[in-house]
Design a protein around this motif. Structure first.
Motif, PDB file in Angstrom:
ATOM      1  N   GLU A 187       0.848  -1.190   0.000  1.00 54.12           N
ATOM      2  CA  GLU A 187       0.000   0.000   0.000  1.00 54.12           C
ATOM      3  C   GLU A 187       0.883   1.239   0.000  1.00 54.12           C
ATOM      4  N   LEU A 188       0.688   2.099  -0.982  1.00 57.19           N
ATOM      5  CA  LEU A 188       1.511   3.296  -1.148  1.00 57.19           C
ATOM      6  C   LEU A 188       0.649   4.542  -0.984  1.00 57.19           C
ATOM      7  N   LEU A 189       1.200   5.535  -0.309  1.00 56.20           N
ATOM      8  CA  LEU A 189       0.527   6.826  -0.186  1.00 56.20           C
ATOM      9  C   LEU A 189       1.272   7.831  -1.047  1.00 56.20           C
ATOM     10  N   VAL A 190       0.587   8.341  -2.069  1.00 56.54           N
ATOM     11  CA  VAL A 190       1.196   9.244  -3.047  1.00 56.54           C
ATOM     12  C   VAL A 190       0.619  10.640  -2.861  1.00 56.54           C
ATOM     13  N   THR A 235      -3.362  12.778   0.344  1.00 52.47           N
ATOM     14  CA  THR A 235      -2.691  11.737  -0.433  1.00 52.47           C
ATOM     15  C   THR A 235      -3.712  10.809  -1.079  1.00 52.47           C
ATOM     16  N   PHE A 236      -3.227  10.044  -2.058  1.00 60.43           N
ATOM     17  CA  PHE A 236      -4.022   9.006  -2.704  1.00 60.43           C
ATOM     18  C   PHE A 236      -3.401   7.654  -2.385  1.00 60.43           C
ATOM     19  N   LYS A 237      -4.265   6.637  -2.228  1.00 58.91           N
ATOM     20  CA  LYS A 237      -3.753   5.289  -1.971  1.00 58.91           C
ATOM     21  C   LYS A 237      -3.575   4.551  -3.285  1.00 58.91           C
ATOM     22  N   VAL A 238      -2.406   3.920  -3.407  1.00 59.08           N
ATOM     23  CA  VAL A 238      -2.071   3.136  -4.597  1.00 59.08           C
ATOM     24  C   VAL A 238      -1.577   1.772  -4.121  1.00 59.08           C
ATOM     25  N   GLU A 239      -1.957   0.717  -4.832  1.00 62.69           N
ATOM     26  CA  GLU A 239      -1.510  -0.631  -4.476  1.00 62.69           C
ATOM     27  C   GLU A 239      -0.527  -1.147  -5.512  1.00 62.69           C
ATOM     28  N   ALA A 240       0.447  -1.915  -5.026  1.00 64.48           N
ATOM     29  CA  ALA A 240       1.425  -2.557  -5.905  1.00 64.48           C
ATOM     30  C   ALA A 240       1.595  -4.006  -5.505  1.00 64.48           C
TER      31      ALA A 240
END
Length: 359
Positions: free
Chosen positions: A232-235, A278-283
């Motif tokens: 889980e990434l916070l961009v 921020t926006f949440k991005v998944e990898a």
């Protein structure tokens, strides 16, 4: 004479300063990336909620246990709901008895209708007999009117009873359906006192102990995949427009300080978190570490673009975003990719142009 000495000294200092603070643009491989904070979470992680309230009777699993889909996790008790279910069952039995039983309400109305039909038939015979006599001018007007009135009253009474029968039948049928629905609803609610797993996975947390109050608003457990984890990434909102699916991710975890992991962007959540902008991005991991735990944190760089053999300049030598100081004065340049330290030079200067650092 002193003035010339000071001026000469100034020029020497300035010349020395320029010689010490100048660079030539250099060709190198340049990678542009977006920074993001990272947290590791199990795939398909979800919070377990009860759809009924009550008292937690028992946790049927422990934290760390492997579970399969539909396996029982927790048992809740609530005597009120069970009593309501029993009451609903009794109400259903009574509604069935009233509608179809031997002592049904409709039976008594049917008896009244039977009696009313006999009375109507008798009054009808008497009326038409008296009417025939009256048409032949036999008998008195009072006798005729009396027979006619009795006939009409009997007819109306029969119609009223027939309407009452149909109305009561509809009411009893509706009451039966309602009782069936209430009993079915209460039966489903009773079954819901056992909370089951929705997936094959692992129990990561239990939030309640036996004896504690359970509501539908509080999570009881946390269950997720046992072997597959996501990043889980916070961009930051200023960078989210640069992110797209399948971009490469370079990840450093605090638990694996000397290792670098690679992943790819698999999902971008469209809603911004207003609290931290921020926006949440998944990898997804390309090669996942053997040991991972929920909540492991680290830092990641999402690769936006990469070029080889591009002319670059340290950012510290550029002012106002696109201006550099050269031997020919201040020159406006056109820039391209950039990272934390360097920026691509597309035009304006060459690799032979000395650039001076400006104070």
């Amino acid at each position: 004479m002193k003035l010339y000495s000071v001026l000469f000294l100034f020029l020497i200092v300035q010349s020395c300063g320029n010689n010490n603070e100048k660079v030539l643009p250099k060709e190198r491989t340049l990678t542009e990336a977006v920074y993001a904070s990272a947290v590791i979470q199990p795939d398909s992680l979800y919070q377990v909620y009860a759809i009924v309230s009550g008292i937690l009777d028992a946790n049927l699993v422990e934290e760390g246990d492997m579970v399969v889909k539909n396996e029982q996790l927790l048992q809740i008790i609530n005597s009120t709901t069970k009593i309501n279910s029993e009451n609903a069952k009794l109400a259903l039995s009574l509604a069935k008895e009233n509608y179809t039983g031997k002592a049904a309400i409709l039976s008594s109305i049917e008896d009244e209708i039977t009696a009313a039909k006999l009375n109507f038939r008798n009054d009808s015979i008497n009326y038409y007999r008296q009417k025939n006599l009256w048409d032949q001018h036999i008998g008195s007007k009072v006798q005729y009117d009396t027979k006619k009135l009795n006939y009409e009253l009997a007819s109306n009474q029969l119609k009223l009873l027939q309407n009452k029968y149909h109305r009561t039948e509809n009411e009893l049928h509706t009451a039966l359906k309602q009782a069936q629905n209430n009993y079915q609803s209460s039966s489903i609610t009773t079954q819901d006192f056992t909370v089951e797993s929705k997936i094959n996975g692992k129990v990561y947390a239990l939030y309640k102990e036996p004896g504690e109050i359970v509501t539908t608003m509080e999570p009881l457990a946390s269950v997720g995949s046992a072997h597959r984890f996501i990043i889980e990434l916070l961009v930051d909102e200023v960078d989210i427009v640069k992110i797209s699916l399948h971009q490469d991710v370079i990840l450093n975890l605090d638990a694996y300080k000397d290792m670098v992991f690679k992943g790819t962007i698999s999902k971008i959540y469209p809603k911004k978190d207003e609290r931290n902008q921020t926006f949440k991005v998944e990898a997804e991991f390309i090669v996942q570490p053997k040991v991972l735990y929920p909540g492991l944190s680290g830092e990641a760089n999402i690769i936006i673009a990469q070029k080889e053999k591009v002319l670059t300049l340290p950012k510290a030598y550029i002012t106002d975003g696109n201006k550099v100081k050269t031997d020919d004065g201040i020159i406006t340049i056109v820039t391209g990719l950039e990272n934390m330290d360097y920026i691509e030079i597309l035009s304006g200067i060459s690799k032979n142009t000395y650039v001076y650092k400006q104070n």
